[in-house]
Design an enzyme around this catalytic site. Structure first.
Site, short mmCIF file in Angstrom:
data_model
loop_
_atom_site.label_atom_id
_atom_site.label_comp_id
_atom_site.label_asym_id
_atom_site.label_seq_id
_atom_site.Cartn_x
_atom_site.Cartn_y
_atom_site.Cartn_z
N GLU A 216 0.75 -1.25 -0.14
CA GLU A 216 0.01 -0.14 -0.12
C GLU A 216 0.93 1.06 0.03
O GLU A 216 1.77 1.51 0.72
CB GLU A 216 -0.94 0.02 1.15
CG GLU A 216 -1.75 1.24 1.24
CD GLU A 216 -2.93 1.18 2.32
OE1 GLU A 216 -3.68 2.14 2.39
OE2 GLU A 216 -3.02 -0.02 2.81
N LYS A 232 -8.40 -1.30 0.99
CA LYS A 232 -9.72 -1.65 1.97
C LYS A 232 -10.59 -2.78 1.37
O LYS A 232 -11.10 -2.38 0.33
CB LYS A 232 -10.38 -0.42 2.63
CG LYS A 232 -11.46 -0.63 3.82
CD LYS A 232 -10.32 -1.06 4.96
CE LYS A 232 -9.53 -0.21 5.36
NZ LYS A 232 -8.87 -0.69 6.75
#
Length: 411
Positions: A216, A232
């Site tokens: 990420e 997410k």
């Protein structure tokens, strides 16, 4: 000169612990290809809360003192090698990240390592000679910071807070530690090579080390453009898991909340009207998991410096929740052990670009223990048992990479 534990070389600090982590040729995350495998440490600065002051400002000042001027990211400096410097690694812990935004820092760091570190590097013209083979390493059994029941109860507490209108979403994180002896660096390097680790690498210090396999992007700055890629939503990396993730209303709603939060974070430091979502809810693979990722971009505002950038984006919204400050209050109240090196920032600072990963899928090692963390975002629709299972699925590849050598007989 900046305050804190600052020195041109930190090897003289705590010599009894330095010897516990033998050196080997490793690279921190996001190192440019031209420097990979050729880094030589030139200077180091570390910060702990007892040092006081503003660590973001100190980090920017320390980098400037070593030729990396980051006071106006809209007009990056030309690439040059002052005193042989090619760039620097920057690490910010979860607690330091919370402090930068004025939030609750949470429980104390379970690992003995600084909360912020900047390591300035040069590089050799040829790859350095490898040191002697590393010493053996033993890792004992894992001890969890909370039981599955306690984890599930924390999920329920967050759902109740959402029902009272205090928050929309909160990311809950658990911790585990294991004793170790010997040299952990090869295991941390193995962690950094996991499939999908966009920010794979190792950062070492006097008596500590961090291994990262994060996919990420917290923030990237290049050519006057800011980029963040929040993740997410997680499912097993099967055909059915991909379909389930793509069609889950709960996961999409959770994801969009965080995308909106990241849009707001970038808007604080971006040119007015320039924030955009270039990609929404793209499903990508990390190890044996599918994860949903979006790409948010904006143009850098004139006069934006590194310190203000860190205050705007730290800590990452995907590991806090929304609203961010309220989520941090609940995290501090519910998590029994601090997040340490996880859920913070780690990456590369160059003369003309910044590339910082969010430290999910991350492990830290001090002189006596290995530490890992994992969690997930909680919304009103969260099922406590499913959240416990998701955290276990995320940490499983990390723990597998940190396995004991095959000939180990204990733990």
């Amino acid at each position: 000169m900046v305050r804190g534990k600052s020195a041109e070389r930190m090897s003289m600090n705590r010599p009894d612990v330095v010897e516990a982590l033998p050196r080997m040729a490793v690279d921190p995350p996001a190192v440019p290809a031209s420097c990979r495998g050729r880094l030589v440490e030139r200077a180091r600065w570390q910060w702990r809360p007892a040092d006081g002051g503003d660590p973001a400002a100190y980090a920017e000042q320390f980098l400037a003192e070593h030729g990396l001027h980051l006071h106006n990211l809209a007009r990056p400096a030309r690439h040059h090698h002052r005193h042989g410097v090619c760039g620097a690694a920057l690490y910010v812990s979860a607690a330091a990240a919370a402090l930068l935004t004025g939030g609750a820092p949470g429980a104390p760091n379970p690992a003995d390592l600084p909360e912020v570190a900047v390591v300035v590097y040069g590089h050799t013209e040829a790859a350095p000679t490898r040191p002697d083979p590393p010493t053996s390493w033993w890792r004992g059994a894992w001890t969890e910071s909370w039981s599955p029941r306690q984890h599930a109860e924390a999920v329920t507490a967050i759902r109740e807070a959402i029902g009272r209108g205090e928050v929309y979403q909160v990311n809950l994180v658990g911790h585990a530690s294991a004793p170790h002896t010997g040299d952990p660096i090869p295991a941390l390097a193995r962690l950094g090579r996991l499939p999908g680790a966009r920010y794979g690498g190792v950062l070492t210090g006097p008596g500590w080390a961090i291994g990262c396999a994060s996919p990420e992007t917290l923030v990237e700055v290049h050519g006057g453009t800011l980029t963040t890629r929040p993740i997410k939503g997680t499912r097993p990396a099967t055909t059915a898991g991909r379909v389930d993730l793509l069609t889950s209303a709960k996961e999409r709603a959770e994801h969009i909340m965080i995308v909106d939060l990241e849009r707001n974070d970038l808007a604080r430091v971006a040119r007015t009207g320039s924030v955009r979502v270039d990609e929404l809810f793209a499903v990508r693979r990390w190890c044996d998991l599918w994860q949903a990722e979006s790409t948010v971009r904006a143009e850098v505002a004139d006069g934006l410096g590194l310190a203000d950038l860190l205050r705007a984006v730290c800590p990452g919204g995907s590991v806090t929740g929304a609203p961010k400050l309220a989520a941090l209050d609940h995290i501090a109240a519910l998590e029994p052990v601090g997040r340490g090196a996880a859920m913070g920032a780690l990456g590369w600072i160059g003369p003309d670009h910044i590339d910082l990963g969010l430290t999910i899928r991350t492990a830290a090692v001090d002189a006596t223990a290995v530490h890992v963390w994992a969690g997930g975002g909680i919304t009103w629709d969260s099922d406590p048992a499913a959240e416990v299972a998701e955290a276990a699925a995320k940490t499983a590849p990390v723990r597998a990479a940190l396995r004991r050598p095959p000939d180990a007989t204990a733990g």
